[in-house]
Design a protein around this motif. Structure first.
Motif, mmCIF file in Angstrom:
data_model
loop_
_atom_site.group_PDB
_atom_site.id
_atom_site.type_symbol
_atom_site.label_atom_id
_atom_site.label_comp_id
_atom_site.label_asym_id
_atom_site.label_seq_id
_atom_site.Cartn_x
_atom_site.Cartn_y
_atom_site.Cartn_z
ATOM 1 N N PHE A 1 18.344 8.165 38.300
ATOM 2 C CA PHE A 1 19.225 9.293 38.601
ATOM 3 C C PHE A 1 20.621 8.839 39.003
ATOM 4 O O PHE A 1 21.592 9.544 38.730
ATOM 5 C CB PHE A 1 18.611 10.211 39.655
ATOM 6 N N TYR B 1 21.329 11.058 49.843
ATOM 7 C CA TYR B 1 22.394 10.997 48.847
ATOM 8 C C TYR B 1 23.283 12.245 48.926
ATOM 9 O O TYR B 1 24.511 12.158 48.817
ATOM 10 C CB TYR B 1 21.786 10.848 47.452
ATOM 11 N N ILE B 2 22.663 13.406 49.134
ATOM 12 C CA ILE B 2 23.426 14.652 49.268
ATOM 13 C C ILE B 2 24.326 14.583 50.498
ATOM 14 O O ILE B 2 25.513 14.917 50.439
ATOM 15 C CB ILE B 2 22.488 15.877 49.332
ATOM 16 N N LEU C 1 25.069 20.359 41.908
ATOM 17 C CA LEU C 1 23.744 20.035 41.389
ATOM 18 C C LEU C 1 23.286 21.108 40.405
ATOM 19 O O LEU C 1 23.675 22.267 40.499
ATOM 20 C CB LEU C 1 22.740 19.889 42.534
ATOM 21 N N ARG D 1 16.538 14.703 32.780
ATOM 22 C CA ARG D 1 15.949 14.728 34.120
ATOM 23 C C ARG D 1 14.430 14.766 34.059
ATOM 24 O O ARG D 1 13.754 14.304 34.966
ATOM 25 C CB ARG D 1 16.486 15.908 34.923
ATOM 26 N N LEU E 1 17.092 11.662 47.967
ATOM 27 C CA LEU E 1 18.031 12.673 47.476
ATOM 28 C C LEU E 1 18.745 13.351 48.636
ATOM 29 O O LEU E 1 19.957 13.577 48.570
ATOM 30 C CB LEU E 1 17.309 13.715 46.622
ATOM 31 N N CYS F 1 15.862 20.670 48.731
ATOM 32 C CA CYS F 1 14.924 19.542 48.793
ATOM 33 C C CYS F 1 13.479 20.019 48.931
ATOM 34 O O CYS F 1 12.568 19.409 48.362
ATOM 35 C CB CYS F 1 15.296 18.603 49.927
ATOM 36 N N SER G 1 23.703 14.016 34.536
ATOM 37 C CA SER G 1 22.685 14.519 35.455
ATOM 38 C C SER G 1 22.393 16.003 35.275
ATOM 39 O O SER G 1 21.400 16.501 35.800
ATOM 40 C CB SER G 1 23.096 14.247 36.900
ATOM 41 N N GLY H 1 15.126 6.603 41.567
ATOM 42 C CA GLY H 1 16.433 6.514 42.225
ATOM 43 C C GLY H 1 17.483 5.863 41.346
ATOM 44 O O GLY H 1 18.584 6.391 41.179
ATOM 45 N N ASP I 1 23.825 10.150 37.060
ATOM 46 C CA ASP I 1 24.956 10.741 37.778
ATOM 47 C C ASP I 1 26.244 9.990 37.473
ATOM 48 O O ASP I 1 27.292 10.605 37.253
ATOM 49 C CB ASP I 1 24.671 10.744 39.279
ATOM 50 N N SER J 1 11.433 9.819 47.180
ATOM 51 C CA SER J 1 12.486 10.253 46.261
ATOM 52 C C SER J 1 13.239 11.464 46.794
ATOM 53 O O SER J 1 14.470 11.515 46.727
ATOM 54 C CB SER J 1 11.893 10.564 44.882
ATOM 55 N N VAL J 2 12.529 12.439 47.318
ATOM 56 C CA VAL J 2 13.188 13.625 47.865
ATOM 57 C C VAL J 2 13.968 13.252 49.127
ATOM 58 O O VAL J 2 15.083 13.743 49.340
ATOM 59 C CB VAL J 2 12.169 14.753 48.129
#
Length: 150
Positions: free
Chosen positions: A21, A87-88, A100, A36, A84, A117, A30, A18, A25, A80-81
């Motif tokens: 990334f 975060y999205i 992305l 990555r 994400l 995802c 990114s 996290g 970003d 993590s997913v």
């Protein structure tokens, strides 16, 4: 079987990936594929800590340690997913997906947040299994040597 070590190291994987990334970003890097790929280092670190901790605690057995390694890496991957996805949503949802990178296995600008995802989860599962297996192959000989010495 307590999962304290696996969950702790799964959180380490999650926080490492996290933060990494977020920094990528923030710096605007990114979209660079090779940077990555570097996130696998955090997975290797967390899984290695689990196997090493099991060895030091006297937990033996290839299957037991392999299961612990998979649980650790999968917990980190799921967190993590999930992170994400949050975060999205926080950055505009579907509009953020357009920014992305397109070079994930199932990625691209024509997919929904959930498809993106889920595709990333498939990649994470494959990477988690590979890292767990490779580290178990590495530690297999070391655990057997220690067992023979005792």
């Amino acid at each position: 079987m307590k999962f304290t070590r696996e969950l702790t190291n799964g959180f380490i994987i999650f926080f490492g990936i996290g933060i990494y990334f977020l920094v990528l970003d923030f710096l605007g890097y990114s979209d660079i594929f090779l940077l990555r790929l570097f996130n696998v280092v955090f997975v290797i670190y967390g899984v290695n800590r689990t196997i090493k901790g099991n060895k030091e605690a006297g937990i033996r057995g290839y299957n037991t340690n392999f299961l612990a390694a998979v649980i650790t890496s999968m917990f980190g991957a799921i967190l993590s997913v999930s992170g994400l996805l949050i975060y999205i949503y926080a950055n505009g949802g579907q509009q953020y997906i357009q920014k992305l990178p397109d070079n994930f296995i199932f990625g691209g600008s024509s997919v929904s947040m959930w498809e993106y995802c889920i595709g990333l989860m498939f990649e994470s599962v494959a990477a988690s299994l590979m890292v767990s297996f490779c580290l178990m192959q590495y530690w297999k000989d070391k655990v057997e040597v220690i067992d023979k010495a005792n």
